[in-house]
Every structure is written in C-alpha cells, then in structure tokens.
Design a protein around this motif. Structure first.
Motif: not given
Length: 302
Positions: A151-158
């Motif tokens: 989820f952290a990776r997803a959020r970093a990608l918007g």
C-alpha cells in the motif's frame, strides 16, 4: 485500468433449505443448490466490472474444474484475470449452508486462496491502475504480512488504496495497524470495526481510525451503512428488496462504493451507490447473479 483487485477467487456452493447437518448417515432434502462465483475479491471485481469499471483481478487458481468455473464467471463479467502460481494447490472452495432467514454457515477449503505474496503486486501492475483494492486479508497470511509495504508503494505512485479484511479466523488481526496507516478507505462491517479497534462504540471506533487519515465505510446489514472521514460523517439506508440470498452483499457494496468514488462522487454519494448495490445483489442466489448495473444506481445512468 480503473481498478486492480487483489485476493481470493473460488466457487461458492450455496445450499438452501434443511442444511443443518445431522450425522449418522441421515439424508436430508434441500430446496436449492447453486454453484456460483465466490471469494470477496472476485465478487467485488465482478461488481465493479458490471458498473462499468475497467477491472483486473490478481489471484491464484489451481488446475481443476473449480478453476474452470471461476474463470468462466469472471470472464463472462469482463474482468481481466491476472494469475499467479498456485504451487500445485487445488482451487479453493466455500460451501455455504443457508437456512431460512439471514443466518448462514460457511465451510471453506483454502486451497489456492493463501498463495498470493506481496511481491506479486508488482510496480508494473501498480503503474497501470487508478486504485488498488485488497479483500479477504486474513485468508492470505503471506500477503497480509507485507501489505503495508504494498500500500505504501501504491500511494507513492498516486494509486488509491482500499481494504476489506473480512473476519480474522484467528482473532489476532495481525499487521492491521501498519496496513491502515497506508489505507485510504477501510470497508469493515460493524463487528469487524469493533474487533479491529477494541471499542464497542462505533463512533469511537471509527474516530480512532479517522484520526490517522483513513476513511471508514461501515456496512451495517439491513440498516444500511455509515461513513466517517476527516471532517465529516454520514449514513445511508439500504434499498428495500425481496431478499433471496445475502451471500456477497458486502462485496457488492464495496463495488458500489469504489465505482462511486472513481466516478468522482463525494463520500455521501458513493455511500448511497454502495448501499443500493449491496441491497440489489441479494435478489438472486450467489453473490453476482443480481449485481447492480450503473443504471440501477442512478436514474440518469451516469
């Protein structure tokens, strides 16, 4: 694509009538039996596709007849299947015993359901979607252990994130605090919200999570639903229907909410879509046969 759903996919065998087992080789007569699409993630994906979202499902299936049934149902709905190795396990299966009334019992063979791992949700996949939804977290312990990082990776990608844990059979609710720190929308029912927070009062329970920035969207059965977010709260009633089967209603609710938000609706508008979608899905046996269309949620069909 609009939506990447990650999680379980399997058939549900829904048995209705005199379903309370009596051992000693007693034979009982049923009033109905249906082999339908099951799995919280799969039902949510099917509902989103029916509501017009370009939807993909990342899951694992075996090499057996249950996989064939599952594939057919998802392909018929226009869901793009992204399959990961099953490790030779059989496709999962749930047997749902549905007596008269709203109660039911569920017997589940995990099979391929726990096969997904955090690394299966690749950067390449995340780069192709607007939103990531994960379901049946606690049937997938390896995925759960690393989902906060996903989820952290997803959020970093918007990429937006949402989670429907479903119930934790162990009662431990492991990793949930870390995961919710990176979750835009949490979609529990009332009992799950109480279990996750340790609070009996639902407003207090929701406030604990909203304080971290998460929007809490709580399913409340026939009473409809409630939502809390930083700076606001609202409720929406269910839509009156003649209920045939409540299997998967919460997953269809999820589909309605996600479709509403991805269409640009505010939380209150998306909640109205969600309660309508959840209610309408109960009109037929199984979780997908009566899922709502966009036109059924909005008179204008927009």
């Amino acid at each position: 694509m609009d939506l990447l759903v990650v999680g379980d996919a399997n058939p549900d065998l829904v048995l209705r009538g005199d379903v309370r087992p009596r051992f000693g080789q007693a034979e009982q007569l049923l009033t109905g039996a249906d082999l339908v699409l099951g799995g919280s993630a799969a039902i949510t994906a099917a509902g989103c596709a029916r509501l017009g979202l370009d939807t993909a499902l990342l899951t694992a299936l075996g090499d057996d007849v249950f996989a064939t049934v599952t594939r057919r149902h998802l392909e018929d709905r226009g869901v793009t299947l992204l399959l990961r190795p099953s490790g030779g396990a059989p496709t999962g299966l749930s047997v749902i015993l549905a007596p008269a009334g709203d109660d039911r019992a569920i017997l589940t063979l995990p099979g391929t359901i726990p096969a997904l791992r955090p690394r299966d949700v690749t950067a390449e996949l995340l780069a192709t979607t607007r939103h990531l939804h994960v379901a049946s977290l606690y049937l997938q312990p390896r995925l759960a252990a690393g989902l906060a990082g996903v989820f952290a990776r997803a959020r970093a990608l918007g990429v937006g994130t949402s989670l429907d844990t479903n119930w934790d059979p162990t009662g431990r609710w492991a990793s949930i605090t870390e995961i919710l720190a990176h979750t835009d929308v949490f979609l529990p029912n009332a009992n799950e919200l109480r279990a996750v927070t340790g609070r009996d009062d639902l407003d207090e329970a929701a406030a604990l999570l909203v304080a971290t920035g998460t929007t809490v969207v709580m399913k409340d059965g026939a009473a409809g639903a409630r939502a809390w977010w930083p700076g606001g709260a609202c409720a929406a009633p269910g839509r009156p229907v003649d209920v045939v089967d409540t299997t998967g209603a919460g997953d269809s609710f999820n589909a309605g909410f996600l479709a509403g938000r991805l269409a640009g609706l505010p939380v209150a508008g998306a909640l109205a879509w969600a309660t309508a979608a959840g209610s309408l899905s109960t009109r037929a046996a199984g979780g997908t046969a009566a899922q709502a269309t966009r036109a059924e949620l909005t008179p204008s069909g927009r």
